[in-house]
Every structure is written in structure tokens, then in C-alpha cells.
Design a protein around this motif. Structure first.
Motif, short mmCIF file in Angstrom:
data_model
loop_
_atom_site.label_atom_id
_atom_site.label_comp_id
_atom_site.label_asym_id
_atom_site.label_seq_id
_atom_site.Cartn_x
_atom_site.Cartn_y
_atom_site.Cartn_z
N TRP A 205 -13.37 -43.22 -14.35
CA TRP A 205 -13.97 -44.40 -13.73
C TRP A 205 -14.07 -45.57 -14.69
O TRP A 205 -14.15 -46.72 -14.29
CB TRP A 205 -15.36 -44.05 -13.19
CG TRP A 205 -15.28 -43.07 -12.08
CD1 TRP A 205 -15.58 -41.74 -12.14
CD2 TRP A 205 -14.83 -43.30 -10.74
NE1 TRP A 205 -15.35 -41.15 -10.93
CE2 TRP A 205 -14.89 -42.07 -10.05
CE3 TRP A 205 -14.39 -44.44 -10.06
CZ2 TRP A 205 -14.53 -41.95 -8.71
CZ3 TRP A 205 -14.03 -44.32 -8.73
CH2 TRP A 205 -14.11 -43.08 -8.06
N ILE A 206 -14.10 -45.26 -15.99
CA ILE A 206 -14.19 -46.31 -17.00
C ILE A 206 -12.77 -46.59 -17.46
O ILE A 206 -12.22 -45.88 -18.29
CB ILE A 206 -15.06 -45.85 -18.19
CG1 ILE A 206 -16.44 -45.46 -17.69
CG2 ILE A 206 -15.15 -46.95 -19.23
CD1 ILE A 206 -17.37 -44.98 -18.79
N GLN A 207 -12.17 -47.60 -16.87
CA GLN A 207 -10.77 -47.85 -17.13
C GLN A 207 -10.50 -48.28 -18.55
O GLN A 207 -11.17 -49.12 -19.10
CB GLN A 207 -10.25 -48.92 -16.18
CG GLN A 207 -10.20 -48.42 -14.77
CD GLN A 207 -9.22 -49.21 -13.94
OE1 GLN A 207 -8.02 -49.07 -14.10
NE2 GLN A 207 -9.73 -50.06 -13.08
N ASN A 208 -9.49 -47.66 -19.07
CA ASN A 208 -9.24 -47.82 -20.49
C ASN A 208 -7.77 -47.56 -20.74
O ASN A 208 -7.39 -46.61 -21.40
CB ASN A 208 -10.12 -46.77 -21.19
CG ASN A 208 -10.28 -47.05 -22.64
OD1 ASN A 208 -9.96 -48.12 -23.13
ND2 ASN A 208 -10.79 -46.06 -23.37
N GLU A 209 -6.94 -48.40 -20.11
CA GLU A 209 -5.52 -48.08 -20.10
C GLU A 209 -4.80 -48.62 -21.31
O GLU A 209 -4.04 -49.57 -21.25
CB GLU A 209 -4.88 -48.64 -18.84
CG GLU A 209 -5.24 -47.82 -17.64
CD GLU A 209 -5.30 -48.65 -16.38
OE1 GLU A 209 -4.29 -49.33 -16.11
OE2 GLU A 209 -6.34 -48.66 -15.72
#
Lengths: 271, 285
Positions: A205-209
């Protein structure tokens, strides 16, 4: 009431790690939390396995560097380690073979541990006394992102029997972004559907791409990558001048090893 | 500076509850962007955590937030933490914090100038000249002691920019002074609304040259809210915040379920303040 033992799990992540980023390491943390929350598993170890130079991917720098950077990145972790076995092989190794190798290693360690326990019982741990007489064998699962799962569809990249062995014998823990949902992809494949109980889908859920490709691009442009990859890795890259315009051209125009004619499987995944 | 570039100090105001890798990235992205224009040289970054009087829900004590920010920046050679704002007993408007840091730079500059000055002019006159210098100084007959004071620009995400539109949150005259006299560096995700937001406001449009929009291509959604949520649920936050911050949170047992209930039901300080104040608030049009 007898306490049910959790199944010990080892997570294995295969990839280029070119370089290792914070996101690579997040996958482990997310997978571990998810498996623990099912109440059925206890993640005992994480293994990062950088691919061999023979993979032939564009921009892939020498395994020596990639292993060193992974090691630096994992300095602060007490459960994840890097294993250079795959990178040290003379040829590119299919993922399923890497899984088999590490599973055999884990079994060996487990068996010698059990042997020692039986020979020299300490009777110290409550878990031991409460668990059933049969100790629980560890399971080895492949940790990956949703894009990895999608590659099962790429023609000629995977042998169908390998995919089957991965999902049947080992298991997959697949971490995906908030927006995307790989369950449809799984439903559309008979093979994957059959073993969906062994495919764990974890939502990030914590986007970290933080893609390694973007990191390399930023480095070549002289832009900062601080806080995206560990400081120790940034220092290593600077010290050894790992990523340059030249390194990015490595293997340019070459076919990825698994796609080369001698490796082409007869039956790609087709449902 | 000697190359004719305008020196810039980046100031980030916020809760930092807790500080995350995303906050730290803002500084790096802003610096790279300003340097690439060829017109600016970023000489310092300042993190200014808000005071407890802000009364935001879930805001833990300033002591902890400042300590964590300091831990997070100990490996940075240009970003530092300033606790002046957090020490104030009442909530302070962002503009006041900007002015404070600008004034601080002015005084430091005068002190430096005096130290290596060839006494040509009286101290009073020099100070008056400098306080009006907001434009970049052109390289012409500059005496060695008189140089332009660095600009202090507000560093933020597009959420802060768009908060200019929230009724009663900002005073119109404050927004005006921020974009007119200081400037904004606003980091936002690719495909965001920041440009549109600026277009739709006459005030912001007028000062768009002083609003630097920086696109963040590497999606990085590490919000403090999500960090606190993960901690309440016993989930890992490793690699989302600096390791030293994570360890501190663990040792101090911060952000348990009760923490989020702090200030619940209370009105945010600026909303409370402006509700009773005359004058224009927020952007209209």
C-alpha cells in the motif's frame, strides 16, 4: 490445548539487483509480515540471489559488484542475507534450479539440526516440547513482484514444467502495487489457478517503485539517489565507478540467455 | 556566488510525524532541479518541524520529532534540522518561519561582511541595501563585501501547494508574500494537478516564475500517515525511513494505537486562528 507449530519459511528472491534498492529489501519485509499474519508461517530467513553475469541483460554489471552492493545493503538486516551461489555458476541457471539448490541446503541444515537436537536434547525450548513429535520441515518460497509473475506469459522465457514445479513444490509470494491486482492473471491460467493456495498475494500500500533502471539512469545523469538506495551502496558505486555510460551499454543487442535457441522450451505457458 | 548564480536555502515545514525517506528525497530532487537550471546554487536545506500547538491529530511531542529528524539527517552534509519553530509555545504561520530564516541569513551575512569588510560604507547603510536584495545580483562593480543574500524558498509537495485552496487555512496576504518575496519549490508526482492548480489561480499564475515545479518520476508514496498505520499494526517500516529513525521509534515505543488519538476532535491551529480573524483567507478564483 496444544499449540500448533508454524511452518518455517525461507524466502528466496532472484533478480539482477543491479543495484540493490530499498524496494528490493521492502519486498522481504512485506512478505514476512504477510506470512506471519496468516498465523501459519514463521519466516526464518531471507535470501537474495543475484543472477549470474551470463544472464546477458543490458547494463548488467559484474556479479562481483552486485553481490558486494547487496551485502552492504543488507548489513542492517538480521534475517536477510545474500547468497552468491547462483552468480558463481558458469552458465545462467534456471530459477527452478536455484530454488532446488537452496532447498537442498535448507534441508541439510534442518536435518543436521534435528540430528543434533536428538543426540543432545536440551529440553530448553517450550516450542520444542509443545510441538508435535514430527518436526516441521521448512518451506522455500520464491519472493517476487507482480511483474515477475507476468513474465510467465512471455513466450519462450519459461518452461511450463518449471513453472509447475515452482508453484507446486515451492510456492510464490508475490508483492504488488496498490493499484494492480494479479489475481485475475492467476485466474486466467489453469496451471496457476490449480496451485493458487500456494501463491501468496501481498499488497504493497505504501508505493515505493524504485526501479533499478531509474537508479542507474539517475546516476549516469549525476542526479541524487540518496534515500532510494542505502548510503553504503551509494558510496560503493562512487568508489568503484560501477555505473557509467559504458556499463549501461553492456550486452546491448544481445538476447537474454534464457531466450537463446539452446534454451528455448518446447511448450511455453499456454492456457 | 562567484558564478553569478543565486544562492538558495530550501526550507521544509511540516509535521515530520515521523520523518520518512520521502521527505528527505524532496530535498535531493529540489537541489538537482535548481542546479540543472544553471541559475541557482543550493547551499543549505532546513527541516523545520511544526510546534505541538499545531494540534494535528496524532501529532506526537516535538522533542521526538526533532530528534528523529536529526537522526535522519546526520548523514547529510547539507540538510539540517532547525528547532526554533518547534520551540514556540503558539503555532506560527509558515510565512513567519520563512521570514525568521531569511532574517537569520541576513544577520549572518552582515556579520560575515563586517568581518572581511574594507570599511567603505557605514554599517547601517549596508544593512539597508542588503535587506532589499531579493533579485539575483548581476556581476557588475561589486565591492567584495556586498553580496546578495541567499533566497529562502519553501520546499513542499503538491499537497501543500493545493492546501492554499482550503478555506481558512492560509491568509491570502501570506500566500502572496511567500510566492512574491521568497518562492516555492514544489515536488509532485508525474501526472499531478500542480500545473493546473497554478493556472487556475491569478495570484499563483502571476508569480509562476517563482514557483518551481519538480516532477518526481520515481513513485514514492511514503507518507507519515502510512508509516504510523503500519506501526500500529505491527508491520515493518524498514527501508521506508532511515534505519536510525526506525530504531529510535522502536526503543521509544512511539506511535502505538493511543498516539493516533492525540488532538482528536480539536481544530487545527490555523483554522481556529483564522476563523476569528478578519481578512481574506485562501485563494479565490
Amino acid at each position: 490445548v496444544r499449540m500448533r507449530s508454524r511452518i518455517p519459511v525461507i524466502l528466496l528472491s532472484c533478480g539482477s539487483f543491479n543495484p540493490t534498492t530499498n524496494m528490493h529489501m521492502r519486498l522481504f519485509e512485506l512478505a514476512r509480515d504477510h506470512l506471519h499474519q496468516t498465523g501459519q508461517y514463521q519466516v526464518i530467513e531471507g535470501i537474495m540471489s543475484p543472477v549470474s553475469d551470463k544472464y546477458g541483460k543490458k547494463g548488467l554489471v559484474s556479479a562481483r559488484h552486485r553481490v558486494a552492493m547487496a551485502r552492504l545493503a543488507l548489513e542492517t538486516s538480521d534475517w536477510i542475507r545474500v547468497d552468491p551461489w547462483e552468480s558463481e555458476q558458469n552458465t545462467w541457471t534456471e530459477t527452478v534450479k536455484v530454488l532446488r539448490h537452496h532447498y537442498e541446503e535448507a534441508l541439510r541444515a534442518f536435518q543436521s539440526q534435528e540430528f543434533m537436537k536428538n543426540k543432545y536434547p536440551t529440553g530448553s525450548s517450550t516450542a520444542d516440547s509443545l510441538s508435535c513429535q514430527q518436526p516441521v520441515l521448512p518451506e522455500l518460497k520464491l519472493l517476487c513482484g507482480a511483474d515477475f509473475l507476468q513474465t510467465f506469459k512471455t513466450p519462450n522465457l519459461w518452461k511450463e514444467e518449471d513453472i509447475k514445479e515452482i508453484v507446486e513444490k515451492f510456492g510464490l509470494v508475490c508483492v504488488s502495487r496498490a493499484g494492480s491486482d494479479p489475481s485475475q492473471f492467476i485466474q486466467e491460467s489453469d496451471l496457476l489457478s490449480e496451485f493458487q493456495h500456494n501463491i501468496f498475494l501481498v499488497r504493497e500500500w505504501i508505493q515505493n517503485e524504485i526501479s533499478a533502471t531509474q537508479i542507474r539512469s539517475a546516476l549516469c545523469r549525476g542526479l541524487s539517489v540518496k534515500y532510494l538506495i542505502p548510503d553504503s551502496v551509494i558510496a560503493y558505486i562512487a568508489q568503484h565507478n560501477v555505473y557509467t555510460a559504458e556499463s549501461e551499454c553492456r550486452n546491448k543487442g544481445h538476447l537474454l540467455q534464457p531466450l537463446r535457441p539452446q534454451n528455448t522450451p518446447i511448450n511455453p505457458l499456454r492456457d | 556566488d562567484p558564478d553569478g548564480k543565486t544562492e538558495v536555502v530550501l526550507l521544509a515545514c511540516g509535521s515530520f510525524n515521523p520523518i520518512t525517506n520521502m521527505h528527505l528525497r524532496l530535498f535531493e530532487l529540489a537541489k538537482d532541479h535548481l542546479h540543472e537550471t544553471g541559475k541557482y546554487k543550493v547551499i543549505k536545506g532546513i527541516i523545520s518541524p511544526v510546534g505541538d500547538a499545531y494540534k494535528k491529530k496524532g501529532l506526537i511531542s516535538a522533542n521526538h520529532r526533532v530528534t528523529m529528524a536529526k537522526l535522519a539527517t546526520k548523514n547529510s552534509d547539507w540538510v539540517e534540522v532547525d528547532d526554533w519553530e518547534s520551540c514556540q509555545s503558539e503555532w506560527l504561520e509558515t510565512l513567519k518561519v520563512l521570514r525568521y530564516h531569511h532574517q537569520k541569513l541576513l544577520s549572518a551575512d552582515v556579520t560575515n561582511s563586517v568581518q572581511d569588510a574594507v570599511p567603505i560604507t557605514k554599517l547601517g547603510r549596508k544593512r539597508k541595501q542588503e535587506s532589499n536584495r531579493h533579485e539575483p545580483v548581476k556581476k557588475k562593480n561589486q565591492s567584495p563585501v556586498v553580496k546578495s543574500v541567499p533566497q529562502v524558498k519553501l520546499l513542499c509537495g503538491s499537497d501543500m501547494l493545493e492546501s492554499f485552496g482550503i478555506p481558512n487555512l492560509w491568509k491570502l496576504e501570506d500566500i502572496t508574500e511567500i510566492v512574491e518575496k521568497h518562492g516555492l519549490v514544489c515536488i509532485s508526482r508525474a501526472g499531478n494537478n500542480a500545473q493546473k492548480f497554478i493556472y487556475e489561480s491569478d495570484l499563483l499564475w502571476r508569480h509562476k516564475n517563482n514557483i518551481h515545479l519538480v516532477e518526481e518520476w520515481i513513485t514514492n508514496d511514503i507518507s507519515s500517515t502510512k508509516i504510523r498505520r503500519a506501526l500500529r499494526r505491527g508491520q515493518s517500516i524498514r527501508y521506508l525511513v532511515p534505519e536510525a529513525v526506525r530504531a529510535y521509534i522502536e526503543r521509544q515505543r512511539l506511535y502505538g494505537p493511543e498516539g493516533e488519538d492525540r488532538n482528536a476532535g480539536l481544530l487545527l491551529a490555523p483554522l481556529q486562528k483564522h476563523a476569528s480573524e478578519p481578512g481574506a483567507h485562501g485563494l479565490h478564483n
